[in-house]
Design a protein around this motif. Sequence first.
Motif, PDB file in Angstrom:
ATOM      1  N   SER A 102       0.855  -1.102  -0.007  1.00 41.32           N
ATOM      2  CA  SER A 102      -0.237   0.034  -0.155  1.00 41.32           C
ATOM      3  C   SER A 102       0.971   1.234   0.099  1.00 41.32           C
ATOM      4  CB  SER A 102      -1.024   0.018   1.131  1.00 41.32           C
ATOM      5  OG  SER A 102      -1.753   0.934   1.254  1.00 41.32           O
ATOM      6  N   TYR A 103       0.894   1.697  -1.088  1.00 39.72           N
ATOM      7  CA  TYR A 103       2.038   2.952  -1.353  1.00 39.72           C
ATOM      8  C   TYR A 103       1.636   3.904  -2.495  1.00 39.72           C
ATOM      9  CZ  TYR A 103       3.326   0.883  -5.847  1.00 39.72           C
ATOM     10  OH  TYR A 103       3.522   0.637  -7.124  1.00 39.72           O
ATOM     11  N   GLU A 104       2.411   4.982  -2.468  1.00 39.93           N
ATOM     12  CA  GLU A 104       2.279   6.206  -3.434  1.00 39.93           C
ATOM     13  C   GLU A 104       3.390   6.627  -3.507  1.00 39.93           C
ATOM     14  OE1 GLU A 104      -0.418   9.808  -4.697  1.00 39.93           O
ATOM     15  OE2 GLU A 104       0.187   9.743  -2.574  1.00 39.93           O
ATOM     16  N   ILE A 105       3.776   7.019  -4.829  1.00 39.11           N
ATOM     17  CA  ILE A 105       4.901   7.791  -5.311  1.00 39.11           C
ATOM     18  C   ILE A 105       4.410   9.116  -5.551  1.00 39.11           C
ATOM     19  CG2 ILE A 105       6.735   8.179  -6.984  1.00 39.11           C
ATOM     20  CD1 ILE A 105       7.193   5.421  -5.409  1.00 39.11           C
ATOM     21  N   ARG A 106       4.842  10.125  -4.762  1.00 44.48           N
ATOM     22  CA  ARG A 106       4.419  11.568  -5.002  1.00 44.48           C
ATOM     23  C   ARG A 106       5.726  12.359  -4.892  1.00 44.48           C
ATOM     24  NH1 ARG A 106      -0.078  14.394  -4.835  1.00 44.48           N
ATOM     25  NH2 ARG A 106      -1.306  12.647  -4.393  1.00 44.48           N
ATOM     26  N   ASP A 107       5.723  13.214  -6.085  1.00 47.81           N
ATOM     27  CA  ASP A 107       6.871  14.206  -6.121  1.00 47.81           C
ATOM     28  C   ASP A 107       8.180  13.369  -6.051  1.00 47.81           C
ATOM     29  OD1 ASP A 107       4.819  15.954  -6.297  1.00 47.81           O
ATOM     30  OD2 ASP A 107       5.010  16.576  -4.238  1.00 47.81           O
ATOM     31  N   GLY A 108       8.009  12.153  -6.763  1.00 45.65           N
ATOM     32  CA  GLY A 108       9.486  11.532  -6.738  1.00 45.65           C
ATOM     33  C   GLY A 108       9.836  10.806  -5.379  1.00 45.65           C
ATOM     34  N   LYS A 109       8.889  10.937  -4.432  1.00 46.79           N
ATOM     35  CA  LYS A 109       9.117  10.304  -3.325  1.00 46.79           C
ATOM     36  C   LYS A 109       8.112   9.008  -2.708  1.00 46.79           C
ATOM     37  CE  LYS A 109      11.155  14.381  -1.464  1.00 46.79           C
ATOM     38  NZ  LYS A 109      11.191  15.394  -0.528  1.00 46.79           N
ATOM     39  N   LEU A 110       8.582   8.172  -1.944  1.00 52.60           N
ATOM     40  CA  LEU A 110       7.876   6.770  -1.689  1.00 52.60           C
ATOM     41  C   LEU A 110       7.247   6.933  -0.247  1.00 52.60           C
ATOM     42  CD1 LEU A 110       7.182   3.812  -2.024  1.00 52.60           C
ATOM     43  CD2 LEU A 110       9.483   3.154  -1.096  1.00 52.60           C
ATOM     44  N   TYR A 111       5.927   6.953  -0.150  1.00 47.49           N
ATOM     45  CA  TYR A 111       5.283   6.885   0.768  1.00 47.49           C
ATOM     46  C   TYR A 111       4.508   5.625   0.958  1.00 47.49           C
ATOM     47  CZ  TYR A 111       5.845  12.019   0.755  1.00 47.49           C
ATOM     48  OH  TYR A 111       6.389  13.102   0.692  1.00 47.49           O
ATOM     49  N   LEU A 112       4.598   4.922   2.286  1.00 43.41           N
ATOM     50  CA  LEU A 112       4.030   3.737   2.553  1.00 43.41           C
ATOM     51  C   LEU A 112       2.927   3.953   3.597  1.00 43.41           C
ATOM     52  CD1 LEU A 112       7.269   1.828   3.072  1.00 43.41           C
ATOM     53  CD2 LEU A 112       5.691   1.871   1.131  1.00 43.41           C
TER      54      LEU A 112
END
Length: 149
Positions: A102-112
Amino acid sequence: MKRFSLILLLLVSTTFFAQEYNLENGYIANGFDVVSYFTNKKPLKGNKKFQTTFNEVKLKFSSDKNLQLFIENPKKYMPQCGGFCAYAIATRNERKEIDAESYEIRDGKLYLFYNKWFSNKLESWLEENPSKLQKEAAENWKTLKNNKD
């Protein structure tokens, strides 16, 4: 005595100043390949044959190619918020475990994000203004990362 004092000083400084990371299963991102989040359609599980350490954090990769990509630019691939649930950091200023898928790449950064028992925090993140939450998570993490409570 000097040697004991030096060892004590090193232990205290490491305890109080080392950044906290989510190392469930002994690795960041629960042992998933952090490069694969950026290069594949879905994250891949890491393999013990391809591993390294960055900032005293162990990481596994699915291939030697991904390991080499990480070594070239580790900060690009490290998860934000120490690999803890970005939504919990942003909204509750607390560390929470994650579901590595369960993740998102936002503005080139990885969020879990946490995702269990009908509680998908990625969905909450996306519904509640992710740009604002991203800023709040970054701000909260500045103080929370060194807080051992």
